[in-house]
Design a protein around this motif. Structure first.
Motif, mmCIF file in Angstrom:
data_model
loop_
_atom_site.group_PDB
_atom_site.id
_atom_site.type_symbol
_atom_site.label_atom_id
_atom_site.label_comp_id
_atom_site.label_asym_id
_atom_site.label_seq_id
_atom_site.Cartn_x
_atom_site.Cartn_y
_atom_site.Cartn_z
ATOM 1 N N ARG A 1 0.836 -1.202 0.000
ATOM 2 C CA ARG A 1 0.000 0.000 0.000
ATOM 3 C C ARG A 1 0.874 1.257 0.000
ATOM 4 O O ARG A 1 0.577 2.227 -0.708
ATOM 5 C CB ARG A 1 -0.949 0.006 1.198
ATOM 6 C CG ARG A 1 -2.086 -1.003 1.071
ATOM 7 C CD ARG A 1 -3.056 -0.957 2.239
ATOM 8 N NE ARG A 1 -3.492 0.372 2.614
ATOM 9 C CZ ARG A 1 -4.417 1.096 1.968
ATOM 10 N NH1 ARG A 1 -4.996 0.602 0.898
ATOM 11 N NH2 ARG A 1 -4.763 2.299 2.407
ATOM 12 N N GLU A 2 1.945 1.253 0.770
ATOM 13 C CA GLU A 2 2.863 2.391 0.798
ATOM 14 C C GLU A 2 3.505 2.617 -0.570
ATOM 15 O O GLU A 2 3.712 3.762 -0.982
ATOM 16 C CB GLU A 2 3.950 2.172 1.855
ATOM 17 C CG GLU A 2 3.454 2.241 3.279
ATOM 18 C CD GLU A 2 4.478 1.795 4.306
ATOM 19 O OE1 GLU A 2 5.647 1.535 3.931
ATOM 20 O OE2 GLU A 2 4.105 1.691 5.488
ATOM 21 N N ILE B 1 -5.801 3.190 -4.280
ATOM 22 C CA ILE B 1 -4.897 2.263 -3.604
ATOM 23 C C ILE B 1 -5.726 1.100 -3.074
ATOM 24 O O ILE B 1 -6.732 1.314 -2.396
ATOM 25 C CB ILE B 1 -4.145 2.967 -2.471
ATOM 26 C CG1 ILE B 1 -3.288 4.094 -3.068
ATOM 27 C CG2 ILE B 1 -3.293 1.981 -1.684
ATOM 28 C CD1 ILE B 1 -2.629 4.969 -2.056
ATOM 29 N N LYS C 1 1.726 7.147 -6.501
ATOM 30 C CA LYS C 1 0.686 8.170 -6.623
ATOM 31 C C LYS C 1 1.271 9.558 -6.355
ATOM 32 O O LYS C 1 0.981 10.516 -7.072
ATOM 33 C CB LYS C 1 -0.447 7.857 -5.649
ATOM 34 C CG LYS C 1 -1.640 8.759 -5.763
ATOM 35 C CD LYS C 1 -2.763 8.285 -4.831
ATOM 36 C CE LYS C 1 -3.997 9.151 -4.994
ATOM 37 N NZ LYS C 1 -5.124 8.641 -4.215
ATOM 38 N N ASP C 2 2.116 9.658 -5.335
ATOM 39 C CA ASP C 2 2.745 10.929 -4.983
ATOM 40 C C ASP C 2 3.744 11.393 -6.055
ATOM 41 O O ASP C 2 3.785 12.572 -6.405
ATOM 42 C CB ASP C 2 3.454 10.835 -3.634
ATOM 43 C CG ASP C 2 2.501 10.613 -2.471
ATOM 44 O OD1 ASP C 2 1.272 10.805 -2.641
ATOM 45 O OD2 ASP C 2 2.989 10.221 -1.392
ATOM 46 N N TYR D 1 2.177 1.818 -3.515
ATOM 47 C CA TYR D 1 1.160 2.422 -4.379
ATOM 48 C C TYR D 1 1.045 3.920 -4.071
ATOM 49 O O TYR D 1 0.941 4.742 -4.979
ATOM 50 C CB TYR D 1 -0.201 1.739 -4.203
ATOM 51 C CG TYR D 1 -0.380 0.496 -5.047
ATOM 52 C CD1 TYR D 1 -0.576 0.587 -6.425
ATOM 53 C CD2 TYR D 1 -0.377 -0.761 -4.469
ATOM 54 C CE1 TYR D 1 -0.745 -0.558 -7.203
ATOM 55 C CE2 TYR D 1 -0.557 -1.903 -5.234
ATOM 56 C CZ TYR D 1 -0.739 -1.795 -6.605
ATOM 57 O OH TYR D 1 -0.911 -2.918 -7.368
ATOM 58 N N GLN D 2 1.070 4.264 -2.800
ATOM 59 C CA GLN D 2 0.989 5.674 -2.407
ATOM 60 C C GLN D 2 2.208 6.444 -2.917
ATOM 61 O O GLN D 2 2.085 7.582 -3.377
ATOM 62 C CB GLN D 2 0.876 5.817 -0.888
ATOM 63 C CG GLN D 2 0.694 7.251 -0.417
ATOM 64 C CD GLN D 2 -0.592 7.870 -0.920
ATOM 65 O OE1 GLN D 2 -1.665 7.296 -0.753
ATOM 66 N NE2 GLN D 2 -0.504 9.043 -1.549
#
Length: 145
Positions: free
Chosen positions: A23-24, A40, A30-31, A26-27
């Motif tokens: 998940r991190e 996510i 995204k960032d 994917y984040q």
């Protein structure tokens, strides 16, 4: 039964730790890519079927555990490989050779009801492989920051 319960906790906690890292990542993508449309994925470990306290049946419980362990292990492999495909599509690859990151193909899947130290070792090897891959993907993303 204690050995099986210890194994359930081992699988659930290690798998969730890896899901949290996924998940991190994917984040992070995204960032970096300012991808506001990216959703996510929610990732959580399926609960192991509980023992029927009215009619405890260790063999049935072990079979239920065994099928659960296969599902959880296969899902983790699938989620990891989906992340690899996503990162490759995002262009987060090895800058030394610009090749896409390879998906995991050597993954141990439980194949017995017998729990032993080798069982733990094989699972730990899976988790080590997953974490190494996630470290690699994180590095590729950071290079693109």
């Amino acid at each position: 039964m204690d050995h099986v319960m210890e194994l359930v906790e081992f699988i659930a906690s290690h798998t969730q730790q890896i899901y949290d890292r996924i998940r991190e990542l994917y984040q992070l993508e995204k960032d970096i890519n300012l991808d506001d449309e990216l959703t996510i994925p929610e990732l959580s470990v399926e609960r192991c079927p509980p023992v029927d306290k009215n009619n405890p049946n260790i063999y049935s419980y072990n079979r239920d555990y065994y099928l659960w362990a296969i599902r959880v292990t296969e899902k983790l492999l699938n989620v990891l490989n989906q992340l690899v495909l996503f990162y490759n599509a995002s262009g987060f690859v090895n800058e030394d050779d610009y090749h896409d990151t390879s998906q995991i193909i050597n993954w141990w899947i439980p194949h017995t009801l017998k729990v032993s130290s080798a069982y733990f070792d094989n699972l730990q090897s899976n988790y080590d492989t997953a974490n190494k891959l996630l470290d690699e993907l994180e590095n590729y993303a950071e290079i693109n920051r």
